[in-house]
Design a protein around this motif. Structure first.
Motif, short mmCIF file in Angstrom:
data_model
loop_
_atom_site.label_atom_id
_atom_site.label_comp_id
_atom_site.label_asym_id
_atom_site.label_seq_id
_atom_site.Cartn_x
_atom_site.Cartn_y
_atom_site.Cartn_z
N SER A 55 0.83 -1.21 0.00
CA SER A 55 0.00 0.00 0.00
C SER A 55 0.86 1.26 0.00
N ASP A 56 2.02 1.24 0.69
CA ASP A 56 2.89 2.41 0.70
C ASP A 56 3.47 2.69 -0.69
N ASP A 57 3.93 1.63 -1.36
CA ASP A 57 4.48 1.80 -2.71
C ASP A 57 3.39 2.27 -3.68
N ALA A 58 2.22 1.65 -3.59
CA ALA A 58 1.12 2.02 -4.49
C ALA A 58 0.71 3.47 -4.27
N GLU A 59 0.69 3.89 -3.01
CA GLU A 59 0.28 5.26 -2.70
C GLU A 59 1.24 6.27 -3.31
N ILE A 60 2.53 6.04 -3.17
CA ILE A 60 3.49 7.02 -3.67
C ILE A 60 3.53 7.04 -5.19
N ILE A 61 3.38 5.88 -5.83
CA ILE A 61 3.32 5.81 -7.29
C ILE A 61 2.07 6.55 -7.78
N ASN B 198 13.34 14.29 0.71
CA ASN B 198 14.35 13.28 0.36
C ASN B 198 13.83 11.87 0.62
N ALA B 199 13.05 11.69 1.66
CA ALA B 199 12.46 10.38 1.94
C ALA B 199 11.47 10.00 0.84
N VAL B 200 10.76 10.99 0.31
CA VAL B 200 9.84 10.74 -0.80
C VAL B 200 10.62 10.26 -2.02
N LYS B 201 11.76 10.92 -2.31
CA LYS B 201 12.59 10.52 -3.45
C LYS B 201 13.03 9.07 -3.32
N VAL B 202 13.49 8.71 -2.13
CA VAL B 202 13.97 7.35 -1.90
C VAL B 202 12.83 6.35 -2.04
N ARG B 203 11.69 6.65 -1.40
CA ARG B 203 10.53 5.75 -1.48
C ARG B 203 10.02 5.61 -2.90
N LEU B 204 10.01 6.71 -3.65
CA LEU B 204 9.55 6.67 -5.04
C LEU B 204 10.49 5.83 -5.89
N HIS B 205 11.79 6.00 -5.70
CA HIS B 205 12.76 5.20 -6.44
C HIS B 205 12.57 3.71 -6.16
N ARG B 206 12.43 3.37 -4.90
CA ARG B 206 12.25 1.96 -4.52
C ARG B 206 10.91 1.42 -5.05
N ALA B 207 9.87 2.25 -4.99
CA ALA B 207 8.55 1.82 -5.48
C ALA B 207 8.60 1.58 -7.00
N THR C 135 11.21 0.66 -8.72
CA THR C 135 11.96 -0.58 -8.92
C THR C 135 11.06 -1.79 -8.69
N ARG C 136 10.27 -1.75 -7.61
CA ARG C 136 9.38 -2.87 -7.31
C ARG C 136 8.26 -2.97 -8.36
N LEU C 137 7.78 -1.84 -8.86
CA LEU C 137 6.77 -1.87 -9.91
C LEU C 137 7.33 -2.50 -11.18
#
Length: 193
Positions: free
Chosen positions: A136-142, A164-173, A175-177
């Motif tokens: 849900s966290d990855d989906a939300e940020i995407i 900066n935390a948004v940038k990191v989470r978005l990058h990881r999301a 990658t997972r997508l």
């Protein structure tokens, strides 16, 4: 009335008593709200119902909009809380297998799924399905970044975290997508290339 007005001008008009200005805002953001609501509810009918509730709540709270962020960011907060409240209230329907109608209901739902197979092959739907496989966290940020077109700063405000935390989470999301799409939609991804 000109529909070329920006959101803040329309909000001022609404607060001044011009209800048509709110109709322009609703028209401007109806796809945005519906897409987000559908992401939460996973059901078109529920998303339509929740979208109506969201616009009613937004209208009632419009005087609280201060313009510190974009209207869409403020509206997202209402979407988020309304959808979460809706999902908490919604009860899962339980059917007895002794009831003969339960199989008719299951068959009718299945036929609806078959009718939507053509639509499911579209790129947008493929991406939406891949997003639904994310946490849900990855989906939300995407969703916030790509569908709601929020900036990194706006997402940081909505989520209550640093940019900066948004940038990191978005990058990881992302990658997972990409991994989900390659795993579950390999043939479709290859067709797109």
């Amino acid at each position: 009335m000109s529909t070329g007005q920006n959101d803040n001008e329309l909000i001022s008009n609404v607060l001044g008593g011009d209800q048509q200005a709110y109709a322009v805002l609703v028209d401007r953001y109806k796809s945005y709200v519906f897409t987000l609501a559908l992401r939460f509810t996973k059901n078109r009918e529920d998303a339509e119902e929740v979208s109506q509730d969201i616009f009613i709540k937004a209208y009632r709270a419009l005087a609280d909009f201060r313009g510190a962020s974009k209207f869409s960011t403020w509206l997202y907060t209402i979407v988020n809380t309304t959808c979460i409240t809706f999902l908490r209230k919604k009860r899962l329907e339980v059917y007895s297998l002794d009831n003969e109608n339960v199989f008719e209901v299951a068959d009718s739902q299945d036929s609806g799924l078959r009718a939507n197979l053509v639509e499911q092959k579209s790129r947008v739907n493929m991406v939406n399905q891949a997003i639904s496989l994310l946490s849900s966290d990855d989906a939300e940020i995407i969703t916030l970044f790509y569908k709601a077109e929020q900036s990194l700063d706006e997402i940081a405000k909505v989520l209550g975290i640093e940019t900066n935390a948004v940038k990191v989470r978005l990058h990881r999301a992302r990658t997972r997508l990409r991994e989900k799409m390659q795993k579950h939609f390999a043939a479709e991804v290859n067709d797109l290339n």
